[in-house]
Motif scaffolding. Sequence first.
Motif, PDB file in Angstrom:
ATOM      1  N   LEU A 283       0.425 103.053 -44.974  1.00 36.92           N
ATOM      2  CA  LEU A 283       0.135 103.348 -46.383  1.00 36.92           C
ATOM      3  C   LEU A 283      -1.364 103.495 -46.626  1.00 36.92           C
ATOM      4  CD1 LEU A 283       2.572 100.727 -47.991  1.00 36.92           C
ATOM      5  CD2 LEU A 283       2.947 103.198 -47.738  1.00 36.92           C
ATOM      6  N   ASP A 284      -2.149 103.572 -45.540  1.00 38.85           N
ATOM      7  CA  ASP A 284      -3.607 103.677 -45.593  1.00 38.85           C
ATOM      8  C   ASP A 284      -4.232 102.444 -46.243  1.00 38.85           C
ATOM      9  OD1 ASP A 284      -5.948 104.855 -44.867  1.00 38.85           O
ATOM     10  OD2 ASP A 284      -5.937 106.413 -46.414  1.00 38.85           O
ATOM     11  N   ARG A 285      -3.667 101.284 -45.933  1.00 37.96           N
ATOM     12  CA  ARG A 285      -4.189 100.016 -46.422  1.00 37.96           C
ATOM     13  C   ARG A 285      -4.643  99.165 -45.239  1.00 37.96           C
ATOM     14  NH1 ARG A 285       0.589  98.152 -50.677  1.00 37.96           N
ATOM     15  NH2 ARG A 285       0.122  99.656 -52.345  1.00 37.96           N
TER      16      ARG A 285
ATOM     17  N   LEU B 100     -15.659  91.483 -40.671  1.00 35.70           N
ATOM     18  CA  LEU B 100     -15.080  90.831 -39.494  1.00 35.70           C
ATOM     19  C   LEU B 100     -14.855  91.832 -38.367  1.00 35.70           C
ATOM     20  CD1 LEU B 100     -12.410  88.194 -40.666  1.00 35.70           C
ATOM     21  CD2 LEU B 100     -14.658  87.814 -39.650  1.00 35.70           C
ATOM     22  N   LEU B 101     -14.445  93.037 -38.712  1.00 34.61           N
ATOM     23  CA  LEU B 101     -14.273  94.066 -37.685  1.00 34.61           C
ATOM     24  C   LEU B 101     -15.605  94.346 -36.989  1.00 34.61           C
ATOM     25  CD1 LEU B 101     -11.929  96.466 -39.687  1.00 34.61           C
ATOM     26  CD2 LEU B 101     -11.275  95.120 -37.690  1.00 34.61           C
ATOM     27  N   ARG B 102     -16.675  94.421 -37.773  1.00 32.89           N
ATOM     28  CA  ARG B 102     -17.999  94.657 -37.173  1.00 32.89           C
ATOM     29  C   ARG B 102     -18.454  93.448 -36.351  1.00 32.89           C
ATOM     30  NH1 ARG B 102     -18.523  96.958 -42.265  1.00 32.89           N
ATOM     31  NH2 ARG B 102     -19.599  95.136 -43.112  1.00 32.89           N
ATOM     32  N   LYS B 103     -18.116  92.256 -36.817  1.00 31.46           N
ATOM     33  CA  LYS B 103     -18.481  91.037 -36.080  1.00 31.46           C
ATOM     34  C   LYS B 103     -17.933  91.083 -34.658  1.00 31.46           C
ATOM     35  CE  LYS B 103     -17.442  86.059 -36.094  1.00 31.46           C
ATOM     36  NZ  LYS B 103     -16.825  84.939 -36.857  1.00 31.46           N
TER      37      LYS B 103
ATOM     38  N   LEU C 119      -7.339 105.555 -38.942  1.00 29.07           N
ATOM     39  CA  LEU C 119      -6.086 104.910 -38.571  1.00 29.07           C
ATOM     40  C   LEU C 119      -5.211 105.920 -37.843  1.00 29.07           C
ATOM     41  CD1 LEU C 119      -5.352 103.029 -41.912  1.00 29.07           C
ATOM     42  CD2 LEU C 119      -6.179 102.036 -39.785  1.00 29.07           C
ATOM     43  N   PRO C 120      -4.362 105.499 -36.886  1.00 29.01           N
ATOM     44  CA  PRO C 120      -4.143 104.121 -36.430  1.00 29.01           C
ATOM     45  C   PRO C 120      -5.072 103.681 -35.298  1.00 29.01           C
ATOM     46  CG  PRO C 120      -2.554 105.550 -35.401  1.00 29.01           C
ATOM     47  CD  PRO C 120      -3.396 106.442 -36.281  1.00 29.01           C
ATOM     48  N   ALA C 121      -6.006 104.551 -34.888  1.00 28.90           N
ATOM     49  CA  ALA C 121      -6.871 104.205 -33.748  1.00 28.90           C
ATOM     50  C   ALA C 121      -7.651 102.922 -34.000  1.00 28.90           C
ATOM     51  CB  ALA C 121      -7.824 105.362 -33.465  1.00 28.90           C
ATOM     52  N   LEU C 122      -8.061 102.709 -35.255  1.00 28.76           N
ATOM     53  CA  LEU C 122      -8.824 101.508 -35.578  1.00 28.76           C
ATOM     54  C   LEU C 122      -8.074 100.247 -35.142  1.00 28.76           C
ATOM     55  CD1 LEU C 122     -11.186 100.092 -37.140  1.00 28.76           C
ATOM     56  CD2 LEU C 122      -9.692 100.141 -39.136  1.00 28.76           C
ATOM     57  N   LEU C 123      -6.787 100.180 -35.462  1.00 29.67           N
ATOM     58  CA  LEU C 123      -6.008  98.970 -35.186  1.00 29.67           C
ATOM     59  C   LEU C 123      -5.581  98.868 -33.725  1.00 29.67           C
ATOM     60  CD1 LEU C 123      -3.817  98.825 -38.413  1.00 29.67           C
ATOM     61  CD2 LEU C 123      -5.974  97.668 -37.930  1.00 29.67           C
ATOM     62  N   GLN C 124      -5.811  99.914 -32.956  1.00 31.37           N
ATOM     63  CA  GLN C 124      -5.468  99.862 -31.537  1.00 31.37           C
ATOM     64  C   GLN C 124      -6.607  99.320 -30.685  1.00 31.37           C
ATOM     65  OE1 GLN C 124      -4.336 103.937 -30.828  1.00 31.37           O
ATOM     66  NE2 GLN C 124      -2.328 103.698 -31.806  1.00 31.37           N
ATOM     67  N   HIS C 125      -7.751  99.070 -31.318  1.00 32.46           N
ATOM     68  CA  HIS C 125      -8.879  98.523 -30.564  1.00 32.46           C
ATOM     69  C   HIS C 125      -8.549  97.089 -30.136  1.00 32.46           C
ATOM     70  CE1 HIS C 125     -12.922  97.104 -29.587  1.00 32.46           C
ATOM     71  NE2 HIS C 125     -13.283  98.383 -29.497  1.00 32.46           N
TER      72      HIS C 125
ATOM     73  N   TRP D  32      -1.601  88.883 -30.939  1.00 33.33           N
ATOM     74  CA  TRP D  32      -2.243  89.804 -31.871  1.00 33.33           C
ATOM     75  C   TRP D  32      -2.628  91.135 -31.236  1.00 33.33           C
ATOM     76  CZ3 TRP D  32      -1.205  88.250 -36.458  1.00 33.33           C
ATOM     77  CH2 TRP D  32      -1.049  86.879 -36.706  1.00 33.33           C
ATOM     78  N   THR D  33      -2.042  91.420 -30.078  1.00 35.71           N
ATOM     79  CA  THR D  33      -2.289  92.719 -29.439  1.00 35.71           C
ATOM     80  C   THR D  33      -1.101  93.651 -29.602  1.00 35.71           C
ATOM     81  OG1 THR D  33      -1.472  91.887 -27.313  1.00 35.71           O
ATOM     82  CG2 THR D  33      -3.848  91.702 -27.738  1.00 35.71           C
ATOM     83  N   ARG D  34      -0.035  93.175 -30.240  1.00 36.70           N
ATOM     84  CA  ARG D  34       1.175  94.002 -30.436  1.00 36.70           C
ATOM     85  C   ARG D  34       1.483  94.072 -31.933  1.00 36.70           C
ATOM     86  NH1 ARG D  34       3.085  90.211 -26.791  1.00 36.70           N
ATOM     87  NH2 ARG D  34       4.906  89.720 -28.067  1.00 36.70           N
ATOM     88  N   LEU D  35       0.537  94.607 -32.678  1.00 37.98           N
ATOM     89  CA  LEU D  35       0.659  94.590 -34.136  1.00 37.98           C
ATOM     90  C   LEU D  35       1.826  95.436 -34.646  1.00 37.98           C
ATOM     91  CD1 LEU D  35      -3.115  94.804 -35.134  1.00 37.98           C
ATOM     92  CD2 LEU D  35      -1.689  92.771 -34.835  1.00 37.98           C
ATOM     93  N   GLY D  36       2.251  96.410 -33.869  1.00 44.48           N
ATOM     94  CA  GLY D  36       3.368  97.241 -34.287  1.00 44.48           C
ATOM     95  C   GLY D  36       4.723  96.597 -34.071  1.00 44.48           C
ATOM     96  N   GLU D  37       4.731  95.449 -33.406  1.00 45.98           N
ATOM     97  CA  GLU D  37       5.987  94.748 -33.108  1.00 45.98           C
ATOM     98  C   GLU D  37       6.327  93.839 -34.283  1.00 45.98           C
ATOM     99  OE1 GLU D  37       7.229  91.345 -29.979  1.00 45.98           O
ATOM    100  OE2 GLU D  37       6.365  93.179 -29.099  1.00 45.98           O
TER     101      GLU D  37
END
Length: 289
Positions: A182-184, A191-194, A202-208, A263-268
């Motif tokens: 939903l682009d949220r 924290l992401l920069r930290k 997205l979704p590449a951001l969350l695959q890092h 926390w590496t399988r966020l799509g699960e």
Amino acid sequence: MLQPDVALIKLPACKYVRQVVRQSKSSFLWGMRVLPRKRRQALYAVYAFSRVVDDIADGAGPLAQKRAALDRWRSEVDRIYSDCPVHPIGQALLEPVARFELPRAEFMALIDGMETDAAAMVRISTLDELLLYCRRVAGSVGVLSVHVFGAKQPQGMKMAIQLGQAFQLTNILSDIAEDARLDRVYLPGALLRKYNVPDAPLPALLQHPNVANVCQELAALAHASYARAEAFIRQLNWLRMRPPVLMKAVYKPMLDRLDRRGWTRLGESVRLGSLEKIWHVLSRSLSAA
């Protein structure tokens, strides 16, 4: 104008809000059911209010249209406190507002929080911004609820805010992939920069891989909020605190299961089934009896 649900329009206000709650199939039903009738009916009305503004935020349509709809609910809050609401939910809130001294500011804070979700794209800049969002969308309902429970002392207010924060962080962590569609993104940019997660679509951001560190930090914050809420609950009357205790018995196991999944399988997807929820509620009820 505020448009009531046409399927429920013929119901009296008290039955209207009860049906809204039942149709939602919310986990909060577990906590509501143990309340005496007047308090239960008041909490139905509070939840129905939160449900209708949440539906506006999550609905289709441009931001301007959603903001206009939320503004109509701000006006309805004003009418509630002037004894002239026009919507069945507002009418159902009239008696609880007077009987339990429900703070007007908390209804307004909830609507303010829903404006965040109403946007076509959600990005959170800092942890403080995330915690403010949690305070508005969940802490407000918690504060209204403890007024209904009869626990307005400082420990009750602090418990409500901590538990609301824990619940909302749990929701955010369990719905990361769904929200991304939903682009949220509720993971704070700071924290992401930290953790050196580069800005990316997205979704590449969350695959890092370092996103896992962000999730772990937020999960630790949620666990700390649950612990602080539990400490406040122990200082309060057990009978009055049964609803939040039972709600916690549903939400906390969800966070524990997310931790075990990792926390590496966020799509699960991780969900508790109905029987598991019943088991956790019964276990918590018996242990506190």
